[in-house]
Design a protein around this motif. Structure first.
Motif, PDB file in Angstrom:
ATOM      1  N   PHE A   1      10.241 -17.591 -10.043  1.00  0.00           N
ATOM      2  CA  PHE A   1      10.441 -16.109  -9.852  1.00  0.00           C
ATOM      3  C   PHE A   1      11.308 -15.863  -8.506  1.00  0.00           C
ATOM      4  CE2 PHE A   1       6.551 -16.595 -12.202  1.00  0.00           C
ATOM      5  CZ  PHE A   1       6.555 -15.252 -13.121  1.00  0.00           C
ATOM      6  N   PHE A   2      12.231 -14.866  -8.516  1.00  0.00           N
ATOM      7  CA  PHE A   2      13.245 -14.805  -7.419  1.00  0.00           C
ATOM      8  C   PHE A   2      13.120 -13.502  -6.954  1.00  0.00           C
ATOM      9  CE2 PHE A   2      14.487 -18.911  -9.339  1.00  0.00           C
ATOM     10  CZ  PHE A   2      14.177 -19.513  -8.359  1.00  0.00           C
ATOM     11  N   HIS A   3      13.367 -13.023  -5.864  1.00  0.00           N
ATOM     12  CA  HIS A   3      13.833 -11.538  -5.460  1.00  0.00           C
ATOM     13  C   HIS A   3      15.356 -11.572  -5.335  1.00  0.00           C
ATOM     14  CE1 HIS A   3       9.528 -11.678  -3.496  1.00  0.00           C
ATOM     15  NE2 HIS A   3       9.720 -10.493  -4.211  1.00  0.00           N
ATOM     16  N   ASP A   4      16.315 -12.509  -5.252  1.00  0.00           N
ATOM     17  CA  ASP A   4      17.514 -12.103  -5.338  1.00  0.00           C
ATOM     18  C   ASP A   4      18.265 -13.033  -6.324  1.00  0.00           C
ATOM     19  OD1 ASP A   4      18.412 -14.484  -3.699  1.00  0.00           O
ATOM     20  OD2 ASP A   4      17.654 -13.343  -2.220  1.00  0.00           O
ATOM     21  N   ASP A   5      19.265 -13.004  -6.672  1.00  0.00           N
ATOM     22  CA  ASP A   5      20.130 -13.832  -7.654  1.00  0.00           C
ATOM     23  C   ASP A   5      20.745 -15.050  -7.029  1.00  0.00           C
ATOM     24  OD1 ASP A   5      19.935 -11.850  -9.427  1.00  0.00           O
ATOM     25  OD2 ASP A   5      22.056 -10.750  -8.993  1.00  0.00           O
ATOM     26  N   ASP A   6      20.212 -15.230  -5.730  1.00  0.00           N
ATOM     27  CA  ASP A   6      20.431 -16.640  -5.184  1.00  0.00           C
ATOM     28  C   ASP A   6      19.889 -17.722  -5.810  1.00  0.00           C
ATOM     29  OD1 ASP A   6      22.527 -15.599  -3.557  1.00  0.00           O
ATOM     30  OD2 ASP A   6      21.359 -15.248  -1.780  1.00  0.00           O
ATOM     31  N   GLY A   7      18.676 -17.469  -6.259  1.00  0.00           N
ATOM     32  CA  GLY A   7      17.651 -18.534  -6.983  1.00  0.00           C
ATOM     33  C   GLY A   7      17.163 -19.392  -5.429  1.00  0.00           C
ATOM     34  N   TRP A   8      16.703 -20.494  -6.027  1.00  0.00           N
ATOM     35  CA  TRP A   8      16.263 -21.452  -5.223  1.00  0.00           C
ATOM     36  C   TRP A   8      17.230 -21.973  -4.099  1.00  0.00           C
ATOM     37  CZ3 TRP A   8      16.598 -26.202  -3.014  1.00  0.00           C
ATOM     38  CH2 TRP A   8      15.398 -26.874  -2.459  1.00  0.00           C
ATOM     39  N   VAL A   9      17.006 -21.674  -2.553  1.00  0.00           N
ATOM     40  CA  VAL A   9      17.616 -22.106  -1.676  1.00  0.00           C
ATOM     41  C   VAL A   9      16.743 -22.573  -0.570  1.00  0.00           C
ATOM     42  CG1 VAL A   9      19.203 -21.293   0.256  1.00  0.00           C
ATOM     43  CG2 VAL A   9      19.486 -19.963  -2.029  1.00  0.00           C
ATOM     44  N   GLY A  10      17.005 -23.745  -0.216  1.00  0.00           N
ATOM     45  CA  GLY A  10      15.954 -24.469   0.776  1.00  0.00           C
ATOM     46  C   GLY A  10      16.683 -24.427   1.905  1.00  0.00           C
ATOM     47  N   ASN A  11      15.760 -24.510   3.030  1.00  0.00           N
ATOM     48  CA  ASN A  11      16.106 -24.636   4.314  1.00  0.00           C
ATOM     49  C   ASN A  11      15.432 -26.045   4.618  1.00  0.00           C
ATOM     50  OD1 ASN A  11      17.802 -22.330   4.358  1.00  0.00           O
ATOM     51  ND2 ASN A  11      15.621 -21.212   4.521  1.00  0.00           N
ATOM     52  N   PHE A  12      15.921 -26.970   5.138  1.00  0.00           N
ATOM     53  CA  PHE A  12      15.219 -28.281   5.035  1.00  0.00           C
ATOM     54  C   PHE A  12      15.236 -28.559   6.623  1.00  0.00           C
ATOM     55  CE2 PHE A  12      17.167 -28.720   1.178  1.00  0.00           C
ATOM     56  CZ  PHE A  12      16.234 -29.487   0.493  1.00  0.00           C
ATOM     57  N   THR A  13      13.705 -29.081   6.854  1.00  0.00           N
ATOM     58  CA  THR A  13      13.300 -29.282   8.182  1.00  0.00           C
ATOM     59  C   THR A  13      13.973 -30.524   8.816  1.00  0.00           C
ATOM     60  OG1 THR A  13      11.211 -30.408   7.948  1.00  0.00           O
ATOM     61  CG2 THR A  13      11.248 -27.821   7.790  1.00  0.00           C
ATOM     62  N   GLY A  14      14.248 -31.699   8.264  1.00  0.00           N
ATOM     63  CA  GLY A  14      14.834 -32.866   8.853  1.00  0.00           C
ATOM     64  C   GLY A  14      13.450 -33.685   8.995  1.00  0.00           C
ATOM     65  N   SER A  15      12.300 -33.425   8.606  1.00  0.00           N
ATOM     66  CA  SER A  15      11.013 -33.963   9.124  1.00  0.00           C
ATOM     67  C   SER A  15      10.696 -35.028   8.066  1.00  0.00           C
ATOM     68  CB  SER A  15       9.718 -33.288   9.264  1.00  0.00           C
ATOM     69  OG  SER A  15       8.480 -33.763   9.410  1.00  0.00           O
ATOM     70  N   ASP A  16      10.082 -36.100   8.326  1.00  0.00           N
ATOM     71  CA  ASP A  16       9.643 -37.191   7.388  1.00  0.00           C
ATOM     72  C   ASP A  16       8.306 -36.837   7.066  1.00  0.00           C
ATOM     73  OD1 ASP A  16       8.371 -38.248   9.667  1.00  0.00           O
ATOM     74  OD2 ASP A  16       9.006 -40.253   9.256  1.00  0.00           O
ATOM     75  N   VAL A  17       7.611 -36.011   7.425  1.00  0.00           N
ATOM     76  CA  VAL A  17       6.065 -35.833   7.146  1.00  0.00           C
ATOM     77  C   VAL A  17       5.656 -36.146   5.462  1.00  0.00           C
ATOM     78  CG1 VAL A  17       6.376 -33.277   6.602  1.00  0.00           C
ATOM     79  CG2 VAL A  17       4.102 -34.203   7.564  1.00  0.00           C
ATOM     80  N   ALA A  18       6.480 -35.787   4.847  1.00  0.00           N
ATOM     81  CA  ALA A  18       6.255 -35.961   3.241  1.00  0.00           C
ATOM     82  C   ALA A  18       6.144 -37.449   2.900  1.00  0.00           C
ATOM     83  CB  ALA A  18       7.201 -35.418   2.483  1.00  0.00           C
TER      84      ALA A  18
END
Length: 191
Positions: free
Chosen positions: A160-177
């Protein structure tokens, strides 16, 4: 069955909470602003099309859209196959989502089939939600998180999205994952 595991960000080896109880999961996630619910599963073909999934869950999707104001809904379907192309494409997709990121929009996902793990990194805790078919999870906007679909991804998910851009990720650069249990490790607990 859905599994919630919560660790301190400073101790990824020892879960503070591990539960399969849906009401407990709903309550803990509400405490970090996330919504969790379950939908009754609908009959789908072996390899359902986007139109088939959207039609099967039309009433549920309409209710979410009305409550949350979403304007774009799509379906992601990853079906395992024994090919180099599948392995390469799924590994590329997996690596992208394994990096911690956030979105300017909520990230709502319903699993019509299969499973995946969302990891929410909030207030010094990592909340891993092993979602299975029937689960709807909403990760609030600007919540740092990552997603693991496993080494052999298999799922059908409504997004589900609020606009037509769809999935847009802002990556943190962290290696926590890289420090926490993977989908494959949590799948063994869920079995």
């Amino acid at each position: 069955m859905t599994l919630l595991t919560v660790w301190s960000t400073t101790d990824p080896s020892t879960p503070e909470i591990q539960t399969r109880d849906a009401e407990t999961i709903r309550g803990i996630l509400a405490g970090v602003g996330a919504r969790f619910s379950r939908w009754e599963l609908k009959e789908l073909s072996e390899n359902p099309t986007q139109d088939e999934v959207l039609a099967a869950y039309a009433d549920e999707i309409a209710a979410v859209n009305a409550a949350q104001g979403y304007s774009l809904v799509d379906v992601v379907s990853i079906v395992p196959e024994d090919s180099d192309a599948y392995r390469q494409a799924s590994e590329t997709a997996r690596q992208k989502f394994l990096s911690e990121h956030r979105h300017d929009d909520d990230e709502d996902r319903f699993f019509a089939r299969g499973s995946g793990v969302f990891y929410l990194n909030v207030d010094g805790k990592v909340h891993a939600v092993f979602c299975e078919e029937g689960d709807l999870l909403s990760v609030p906007a600007n919540t740092t998180h990552w997603f693991d679909m496993g080494t052999t991804p298999s799922y059908v998910s409504v997004r589900f999205f609020h606009d037509d851009d769809g999935w847009v990720g802002n990556f943190t650069g962290s290696d926590v994952a890289t420090h926490f249990a993977t989908y494959d490790e949590l799948a063994q607990v869920s079995a």
